[in-house]
Write an enzyme that holds these catalytic residues in place. Structure first.
Site, PDB file in Angstrom:
ATOM      1  N   GLU A 161      -3.718   3.053   6.392  1.00  0.00           N
ATOM      2  CA  GLU A 161      -4.906   4.007   5.040  1.00  0.00           C
ATOM      3  C   GLU A 161      -6.023   3.318   6.019  1.00  0.00           C
ATOM      4  O   GLU A 161      -6.700   4.288   4.964  1.00  0.00           O
ATOM      5  CB  GLU A 161      -4.434   3.993   3.389  1.00  0.00           C
ATOM      6  CG  GLU A 161      -2.957   4.791   3.500  1.00  0.00           C
ATOM      7  CD  GLU A 161      -3.216   6.409   3.974  1.00  0.00           C
ATOM      8  OE1 GLU A 161      -3.837   6.911   3.528  1.00  0.00           O
ATOM      9  OE2 GLU A 161      -2.135   6.948   3.735  1.00  0.00           O
TER      10      GLU A 161
ATOM     11  N   TYR B  62      -8.182   3.350  -2.796  1.00  0.00           N
ATOM     12  CA  TYR B  62      -6.904   2.531  -2.516  1.00  0.00           C
ATOM     13  C   TYR B  62      -7.304   2.172  -0.668  1.00  0.00           C
ATOM     14  O   TYR B  62      -7.024   0.860  -0.348  1.00  0.00           O
ATOM     15  CB  TYR B  62      -5.743   2.770  -1.587  1.00  0.00           C
ATOM     16  CG  TYR B  62      -4.813   2.467  -1.599  1.00  0.00           C
ATOM     17  CD1 TYR B  62      -4.398   1.577  -1.706  1.00  0.00           C
ATOM     18  CD2 TYR B  62      -3.945   2.822   0.101  1.00  0.00           C
ATOM     19  CE1 TYR B  62      -2.830   0.558  -1.598  1.00  0.00           C
ATOM     20  CE2 TYR B  62      -3.413   2.071   0.641  1.00  0.00           C
ATOM     21  CZ  TYR B  62      -2.492   1.004  -0.083  1.00  0.00           C
ATOM     22  OH  TYR B  62      -1.515   0.118   0.858  1.00  0.00           O
TER      23      TYR B  62
ATOM     24  N   SER C 202      -2.675  -2.175   5.955  1.00  0.00           N
ATOM     25  CA  SER C 202      -2.431  -0.924   5.828  1.00  0.00           C
ATOM     26  C   SER C 202      -3.052   0.533   6.876  1.00  0.00           C
ATOM     27  O   SER C 202      -4.252  -0.178   7.267  1.00  0.00           O
ATOM     28  CB  SER C 202      -2.392  -0.293   3.740  1.00  0.00           C
ATOM     29  OG  SER C 202      -2.392   0.921   4.626  1.00  0.00           O
TER      30      SER C 202
HETATM   31  P1  NDP Z   1       5.248  -1.981  -3.931  1.00  0.00           P
HETATM   32  O1  NDP Z   1       3.906  -0.831  -4.950  1.00  0.00           O
HETATM   33  O2  NDP Z   1       6.290  -1.444  -4.044  1.00  0.00           O
HETATM   34  O3  NDP Z   1       5.206  -3.494  -4.616  1.00  0.00           O
HETATM   35  C1  NDP Z   1       3.746  -4.095  -5.041  1.00  0.00           C
HETATM   36  C2  NDP Z   1       4.255  -5.339  -5.572  1.00  0.00           C
HETATM   37  O4  NDP Z   1       2.519  -5.733  -5.724  1.00  0.00           O
HETATM   38  C3  NDP Z   1       5.179  -5.181  -6.987  1.00  0.00           C
HETATM   39  O5  NDP Z   1       6.222  -6.105  -6.758  1.00  0.00           O
HETATM   40  C4  NDP Z   1       4.279  -5.818  -8.625  1.00  0.00           C
HETATM   41  O6  NDP Z   1       4.766  -5.918  -9.463  1.00  0.00           O
HETATM   42  C5  NDP Z   1       2.637  -5.714  -7.410  1.00  0.00           C
HETATM   43  N1  NDP Z   1       1.945  -6.275  -8.186  1.00  0.00           N
HETATM   44  C6  NDP Z   1       1.043  -5.423  -8.398  1.00  0.00           C
HETATM   45  N2  NDP Z   1      -0.432  -5.280  -8.873  1.00  0.00           N
HETATM   46  C7  NDP Z   1      -0.076  -6.165  -9.455  1.00  0.00           C
HETATM   47  C8  NDP Z   1      -1.026  -7.455 -10.098  1.00  0.00           C
HETATM   48  N3  NDP Z   1      -2.342  -6.447 -10.273  1.00  0.00           N
HETATM   49  N4  NDP Z   1      -0.904  -8.969  -9.961  1.00  0.00           N
HETATM   50  C9  NDP Z   1       0.283  -9.426  -9.067  1.00  0.00           C
HETATM   51  N5  NDP Z   1       1.694  -8.709  -8.220  1.00  0.00           N
HETATM   52  C10 NDP Z   1       1.565  -7.068  -8.703  1.00  0.00           C
HETATM   53  O7  NDP Z   1       4.879  -1.970  -2.471  1.00  0.00           O
HETATM   54  P2  NDP Z   1       5.493  -1.916  -0.759  1.00  0.00           P
HETATM   55  O8  NDP Z   1       6.150  -3.317  -1.158  1.00  0.00           O
HETATM   56  O9  NDP Z   1       5.694  -0.777  -0.557  1.00  0.00           O
HETATM   57  O10 NDP Z   1       3.953  -3.188  -0.460  1.00  0.00           O
HETATM   58  C11 NDP Z   1       3.340  -4.206  -0.469  1.00  0.00           C
HETATM   59  C12 NDP Z   1       2.166  -4.146   0.124  1.00  0.00           C
HETATM   60  O11 NDP Z   1       1.966  -3.287   1.846  1.00  0.00           O
HETATM   61  C13 NDP Z   1       1.314  -3.836  -0.699  1.00  0.00           C
HETATM   62  O12 NDP Z   1       0.141  -4.436  -0.604  1.00  0.00           O
HETATM   63  C14 NDP Z   1       0.937  -2.570  -0.192  1.00  0.00           C
HETATM   64  O13 NDP Z   1      -0.483  -1.669  -0.286  1.00  0.00           O
HETATM   65  C15 NDP Z   1       0.916  -2.872   0.960  1.00  0.00           C
HETATM   66  N6  NDP Z   1       1.435  -2.223   2.294  1.00  0.00           N
HETATM   67  C16 NDP Z   1       2.642  -1.014   2.377  1.00  0.00           C
HETATM   68  C17 NDP Z   1       2.677   0.593   2.691  1.00  0.00           C
HETATM   69  C18 NDP Z   1       3.992   1.213   2.897  1.00  0.00           C
HETATM   70  O14 NDP Z   1       4.381   1.450   3.544  1.00  0.00           O
HETATM   71  N7  NDP Z   1       4.923   0.507   1.884  1.00  0.00           N
HETATM   72  C19 NDP Z   1       1.802   0.489   3.736  1.00  0.00           C
HETATM   73  C20 NDP Z   1       1.034  -0.466   4.613  1.00  0.00           C
HETATM   74  C21 NDP Z   1       0.251  -1.332   3.421  1.00  0.00           C
HETATM   75  P3  NDP Z   1       5.047  -5.097 -10.483  1.00  0.00           P
HETATM   76  O15 NDP Z   1       6.510  -4.495  -9.910  1.00  0.00           O
HETATM   77  O16 NDP Z   1       4.924  -6.329 -11.905  1.00  0.00           O
HETATM   78  O17 NDP Z   1       4.287  -3.650 -10.801  1.00  0.00           O
HETATM   79  P1  GDP Z   2       0.554   7.380   1.767  1.00  0.00           P
HETATM   80  O1  GDP Z   2       0.513   7.627   3.263  1.00  0.00           O
HETATM   81  O2  GDP Z   2       0.413   6.273   1.502  1.00  0.00           O
HETATM   82  O3  GDP Z   2      -0.725   8.031   0.844  1.00  0.00           O
HETATM   83  O4  GDP Z   2       1.741   7.258   1.399  1.00  0.00           O
HETATM   84  P2  GDP Z   2       2.395   8.512   0.640  1.00  0.00           P
HETATM   85  O5  GDP Z   2       3.588   8.990   0.831  1.00  0.00           O
HETATM   86  O6  GDP Z   2       2.121   8.506  -1.345  1.00  0.00           O
HETATM   87  O7  GDP Z   2       1.789  10.264   0.921  1.00  0.00           O
HETATM   88  C1  GDP Z   2       1.959  10.759   2.712  1.00  0.00           C
HETATM   89  C2  GDP Z   2       1.613  12.038   2.243  1.00  0.00           C
HETATM   90  O8  GDP Z   2       2.650  13.271   2.404  1.00  0.00           O
HETATM   91  C3  GDP Z   2       0.098  12.440   1.831  1.00  0.00           C
HETATM   92  O9  GDP Z   2      -0.404  12.520   3.646  1.00  0.00           O
HETATM   93  C4  GDP Z   2       0.106  13.713   1.416  1.00  0.00           C
HETATM   94  O10 GDP Z   2      -0.958  13.959   1.220  1.00  0.00           O
HETATM   95  C5  GDP Z   2       1.678  13.513   1.525  1.00  0.00           C
HETATM   96  N1  GDP Z   2       2.218  14.255   0.036  1.00  0.00           N
HETATM   97  C6  GDP Z   2       2.525  16.041   0.116  1.00  0.00           C
HETATM   98  N2  GDP Z   2       2.971  16.349  -1.243  1.00  0.00           N
HETATM   99  C7  GDP Z   2       3.333  15.017  -1.698  1.00  0.00           C
HETATM  100  C8  GDP Z   2       3.816  15.013  -3.159  1.00  0.00           C
HETATM  101  O11 GDP Z   2       3.811  15.583  -3.556  1.00  0.00           O
HETATM  102  N3  GDP Z   2       3.443  13.568  -2.986  1.00  0.00           N
HETATM  103  C9  GDP Z   2       2.791  12.661  -2.045  1.00  0.00           C
HETATM  104  N4  GDP Z   2       3.392  10.863  -3.003  1.00  0.00           N
HETATM  105  N5  GDP Z   2       2.635  11.959  -1.470  1.00  0.00           N
HETATM  106  C10 GDP Z   2       2.435  13.862  -0.895  1.00  0.00           C
END
Ligand code: NDP
Ligand code: GDP
Length: 323
Positions: A126, A148, A124
């Site tokens: 992040e 995270y 990520s």
């Molecule tokens: P989501 O939060 O939508 O999905 C997370 C998934 O992980 C869900 O299917 C959840 O299952 C599963 N999960 C959580 N805990 C466990 C566990 N202990 N064992 C097995 N499965 C588990 O995330 P995204 O689809 O948005 O992201 C996918 C990946 O990419 C993540 O690793 C995220 O950190 C990373 N990422 C995402 C970004 C983004 O902007 N979306 C950016 C960079 C990285 P359940 O439904 O059961 O909760």
């Molecule tokens: P992140 O980049 O993975 O932390 O994705 P988020 O969508 O959670 O947050 C993106 C940015 O939006 C961060 O800088 C947050 O501080 C800002 N932000 C401002 N207001 C909010 C809020 O109400 N909820 C979330 N999730 N983020 C917020």
């Protein structure tokens, strides 16, 4: 012959788009799924009959070994994580265990049960946190700003380490924020598009938010899963930044979403300290030249198209419920 993939995090945003992509390409798709009292399959309802589910948890190595043995995959996509930065301060240990050590569990399962399988780790932006250079690329040093981000740095380096130690085909995609109508509602994009729709339809009065000044490089999840697949089709494993190369403020996001439904955001948005983070990532901007040149990866959806697509989807959802 058709390939087989195992996806962890199949129920999440990216898991659902990746499963669609791989099914379209003729893959046999296995999805690792946690046991829940009530199944929540909203994102994959439309394709669930084409997926072979395996029960397991990233915290349980035995279940992961079983999943790899059962699926016998050519490719493993490790997308599962505690993925919300905000929650990572409330549940830092769990975040470290799932988002960090969970990666080692998955790598171990592959190393033990199918070491020749190709492995993708969901790293990520992040990890760049308090950025030391802009834009951020593969060589930019990490400075995570949340539990995270710290856990993701561990997951990233353990993936690199397994590649170097065991000669595994392990890749890390350093993906910048990517969104879609399937994004969880606690993330800022979906929180805003959901609220814009609800306010427009009279279901909500105001939207309470945190820092409106922070800047992100937001892309469309459907475009980003293509990059994951491309990484595993190369001759050699490597790490790639995936981003749009464009940065927008949270305020711009709010402006586009509200004006799309004919509202002035200033009439509804209230800044609430509850949503301001203990340590903020002020800006993220990715340089994905390497992915474009090596993978031939291209973006299709612009920021404005992304936000309006999400607002339209939320409007439709509430209207279908009779609002
Ligand atoms: P989501 O939060 O939508 O999905 C997370 C998934 O992980 C869900 O299917 C959840 O299952 C599963 N999960 C959580 N805990 C466990 C566990 N202990 N064992 C097995 N499965 C588990 O995330 P995204 O689809 O948005 O992201 C996918 C990946 O990419 C993540 O690793 C995220 O950190 C990373 N990422 C995402 C970004 C983004 O902007 N979306 C950016 C960079 C990285 P359940 O439904 O059961 O909760
Ligand atoms: P992140 O980049 O993975 O932390 O994705 P988020 O969508 O959670 O947050 C993106 C940015 O939006 C961060 O800088 C947050 O501080 C800002 N932000 C401002 N207001 C909010 C809020 O109400 N909820 C979330 N999730 N983020 C917020």
């Amino acid at each position: 012959m058709s390939k087989t993939a195992l996806i962890t995090g199949i129920t999440g945003q990216d898991g659902s788009y990746l499963a669609e992509l791989l099914l379209d390409k003729g893959y046999k798709v296995f999805g690792l799924r946690r046991r829940t009292s009530v199944p929540i399959l909203e994102n994959i309802e439309h394709i669930k009959d084409q997926i072979e589910f395996v029960e397991g948890d990233l915290l349980d190595l035995g279940s992961l070994i079983h999943a790899v043995k059962l699926s016998n995959p050519d490719e493993v996509y490790n997308l599962a994580a505690q993925s919300f930065v905000g929650t990572s301060w409330d549940q830092p240990v769990l975040t470290g265990q799932v988002t960090g050590i969970g990666v080692t569990n998955m790598l171990e399962a592959v190393r033990i049960a199918k070491p020749e399988a190709r492995f993708y780790q969901a790293s990520s932006s992040e990890m760049f946190g308090k950025v030391v250079e802009t834009p951020q690329k593969e060589t930019t040093p990490f400075y995570p700003r949340s539990p995270y981000g710290v856990a993701k740095v561990y997951g990233h380096w353990i993936t690199v380490n397994y590649r170097e130690s065991f000669n595994m085909f392990a890749c890390s995609g350093i993906l910048f924020n990517h969104e879609s109508p399937r994004r969880g509602v606690e993330f800022v994009t979906r929180k805003v598009t959901d609220a814009a729709a609800r306010i427009k339809l009279g279901l909500q009065k105001e939207l309470r938010m945190g820092n409106l000044d922070s800047q992100r490089d937001w892309g469309f999840a459907g475009d980003y899963v293509k990059a994951m697949w491309l990484m595993l089709q190369q001759d050699t494993p490597d790490d790639y930044v995936i981003s749009t190369g464009e940065m927008h403020t949270v305020e711009e996001l709010v402006e586009i979403a509200f004006s799309h439904v004919g509202l002035n955001w200033r009439d509804y948005v209230v800044v609430d300290p509850k949503f301001v983070r203990p340590a903020e990532v002020d800006l993220l901007l990715g340089d994905c030249t390497k992915a474009k040149e090596t993978l031939g990866w291209e973006l299709e959806v612009s920021f404005k198209e992304l936000v309006t697509m999400m607002v339209d989807s939320d409007m439709k959802k509430y209207q279908a419920l009779g609002n």
